[in-house]
Design a protein around this motif. Structure first.
Motif, PDB file in Angstrom:
ATOM      1  N   ILE A 179       0.871  -1.176   0.000  1.00 36.85           N
ATOM      2  CA  ILE A 179       0.000   0.000   0.000  1.00 36.85           C
ATOM      3  C   ILE A 179       0.911   1.229   0.000  1.00 36.85           C
ATOM      4  O   ILE A 179       1.762   1.380   0.873  1.00 36.85           O
ATOM      5  N   GLY A 180       0.760   2.088  -0.989  1.00 37.18           N
ATOM      6  CA  GLY A 180       1.621   3.267  -1.055  1.00 37.18           C
ATOM      7  C   GLY A 180       1.368   4.082  -2.294  1.00 37.18           C
ATOM      8  O   GLY A 180       0.236   4.134  -2.797  1.00 37.18           O
ATOM      9  N   LYS A 181       2.417   4.720  -2.806  1.00 34.61           N
ATOM     10  CA  LYS A 181       2.310   5.559  -4.008  1.00 34.61           C
ATOM     11  C   LYS A 181       3.478   5.226  -4.934  1.00 34.61           C
ATOM     12  O   LYS A 181       4.629   5.125  -4.486  1.00 34.61           O
ATOM     13  N   HIS A 182       3.156   5.067  -6.215  1.00 32.45           N
ATOM     14  CA  HIS A 182       4.191   4.641  -7.165  1.00 32.45           C
ATOM     15  C   HIS A 182       5.263   5.731  -7.333  1.00 32.45           C
ATOM     16  O   HIS A 182       4.986   6.920  -7.210  1.00 32.45           O
ATOM     17  N   SER A 183       6.460   5.269  -7.608  1.00 28.76           N
ATOM     18  CA  SER A 183       7.578   6.164  -7.861  1.00 28.76           C
ATOM     19  C   SER A 183       8.528   5.467  -8.828  1.00 28.76           C
ATOM     20  O   SER A 183       9.151   4.457  -8.470  1.00 28.76           O
ATOM     21  N   ALA A 184       8.617   5.999 -10.041  1.00 27.14           N
ATOM     22  CA  ALA A 184       9.510   5.402 -11.033  1.00 27.14           C
ATOM     23  C   ALA A 184      10.957   5.516 -10.587  1.00 27.14           C
ATOM     24  O   ALA A 184      11.757   4.595 -10.760  1.00 27.14           O
ATOM     25  N   SER A 185      11.316   6.649 -10.000  1.00 25.29           N
ATOM     26  CA  SER A 185      12.706   6.859  -9.598  1.00 25.29           C
ATOM     27  C   SER A 185      13.127   5.919  -8.474  1.00 25.29           C
ATOM     28  O   SER A 185      14.281   5.506  -8.385  1.00 25.29           O
ATOM     29  N   GLN A 186      12.173   5.570  -7.586  1.00 17.30           N
ATOM     30  CA  GLN A 186      12.482   4.676  -6.474  1.00 17.30           C
ATOM     31  C   GLN A 186      12.147   3.219  -6.791  1.00 17.30           C
ATOM     32  O   GLN A 186      12.373   2.338  -5.969  1.00 17.30           O
ATOM     33  N   GLY A 187      11.598   2.990  -7.991  1.00 20.45           N
ATOM     34  CA  GLY A 187      11.235   1.625  -8.375  1.00 20.45           C
ATOM     35  C   GLY A 187      10.086   1.058  -7.570  1.00 20.45           C
ATOM     36  O   GLY A 187       9.999  -0.157  -7.365  1.00 20.45           O
ATOM     37  N   LEU A 188       9.171   1.923  -7.125  1.00 18.24           N
ATOM     38  CA  LEU A 188       8.031   1.484  -6.326  1.00 18.24           C
ATOM     39  C   LEU A 188       6.792   1.355  -7.201  1.00 18.24           C
ATOM     40  O   LEU A 188       6.408   2.305  -7.900  1.00 18.24           O
ATOM     41  N   HIS A 189       6.164   0.191  -7.147  1.00 19.31           N
ATOM     42  CA  HIS A 189       4.948  -0.048  -7.924  1.00 19.31           C
ATOM     43  C   HIS A 189       3.945  -0.783  -7.025  1.00 19.31           C
ATOM     44  O   HIS A 189       3.729  -1.989  -7.176  1.00 19.31           O
ATOM     45  N   PRO A 190       3.346  -0.076  -6.070  1.00 18.63           N
ATOM     46  CA  PRO A 190       2.448  -0.729  -5.110  1.00 18.63           C
ATOM     47  C   PRO A 190       1.204  -1.307  -5.787  1.00 18.63           C
ATOM     48  O   PRO A 190       0.657  -0.716  -6.717  1.00 18.63           O
TER      49      PRO A 190
END
Length: 224
Positions: free
Chosen positions: A137-148
């Protein structure tokens, strides 16, 4: 299966499926098989060897108990079905909504982002089936490689949700939530007290997870 007077097996109880002979009056005894032909003790079919061609029973073995279909695992939650009847297969579903009650609690508590958060004018509910083992559960960030899997950066975004806010963990049919050290914390079921960070908390169908400034995630178990 029944035997006709000529010794044929027949699914029909009035006339033989093979030769057409009358099967006899209801309740009449089963005729003896022809000489040199045996009757399967498991299903009643005629056999001329050790193994029954109809049911596969080995006549050298005791008569088997009533047939029970083998159980088969049909989904990751280990729900079992058999050939005769199927247990309903269920999955966890997360429904994301804008929750005015949660928003007002956060404002009253003067949370870290209380002065920056606005309640959205329009936020359609989103239903997200839960698959896999860990659901971020979170918010996506391309720079941090996050794809919740539960992405709360979709407009209108809840700015008080952390990038990696919390995680749901599926273990069979059991579900837990763990706060990952978020700025505004994670609360359950209308509570003002956040759950402890980095500690998994068991969930039940109907439980509500409150994150950010106004986001509530309601868990349910529903047919697949």
């Amino acid at each position: 299966m029944a035997l006709c007077p000529e010794g044929h097996t027949s699914a029909s109880t009035d006339y033989c499926d093979t030769c057409g002979s009358p099967m006899g009056a209801p309740g009449a005894g089963t005729p003896n098989p022809p000489e040199g032909v045996a009757q399967c003790p498991a299903c009643g079919a005629l056999i001329d060897g050790r193994f029954c061609e109809d049911c596969g029973h080995d006549s050298a073995l005791p008569v088997p108990p009533q047939h029970v279909s083998a159980l088969t695992v049909v989904n990751p939650d280990a729900t079992l079905v058999n050939a005769g009847s199927a247990a309903p297969v269920e999955i966890w579903v997360a429904t994301v909504t804008a929750d005015a009650n949660h928003y007002h609690r956060m404002i009253a508590q003067k949370g870290p982002d209380a002065d920056r958060v606005d309640f959205p004018d329009y936020y359609p509910a989103r239903r997200i089936p839960l698959h896999g083992t860990d659901i971020l559960i979170g918010k996506h960030s391309a720079s941090q490689g996050l794809h919740p899997e539960i992405d709360l950066a979709i407009a209108p975004a809840d700015i008080a949700v952390s990038r990696s806010h919390a995680i749901l963990h599926l273990n069979g049919a059991a579900l837990t939530v763990t706060d990952l050290g978020s700025t505004n914390g994670t609360c359950l079921n209308g509570s003002d007290t956040p759950i402890p960070a980095k500690q998994p908390v068991p969930l039940q169908p109907g439980d509500r997870i409150h994150v950010g400034g106004w986001t509530t995630i309601t868990l349910s178990r529903e047919p697949a």
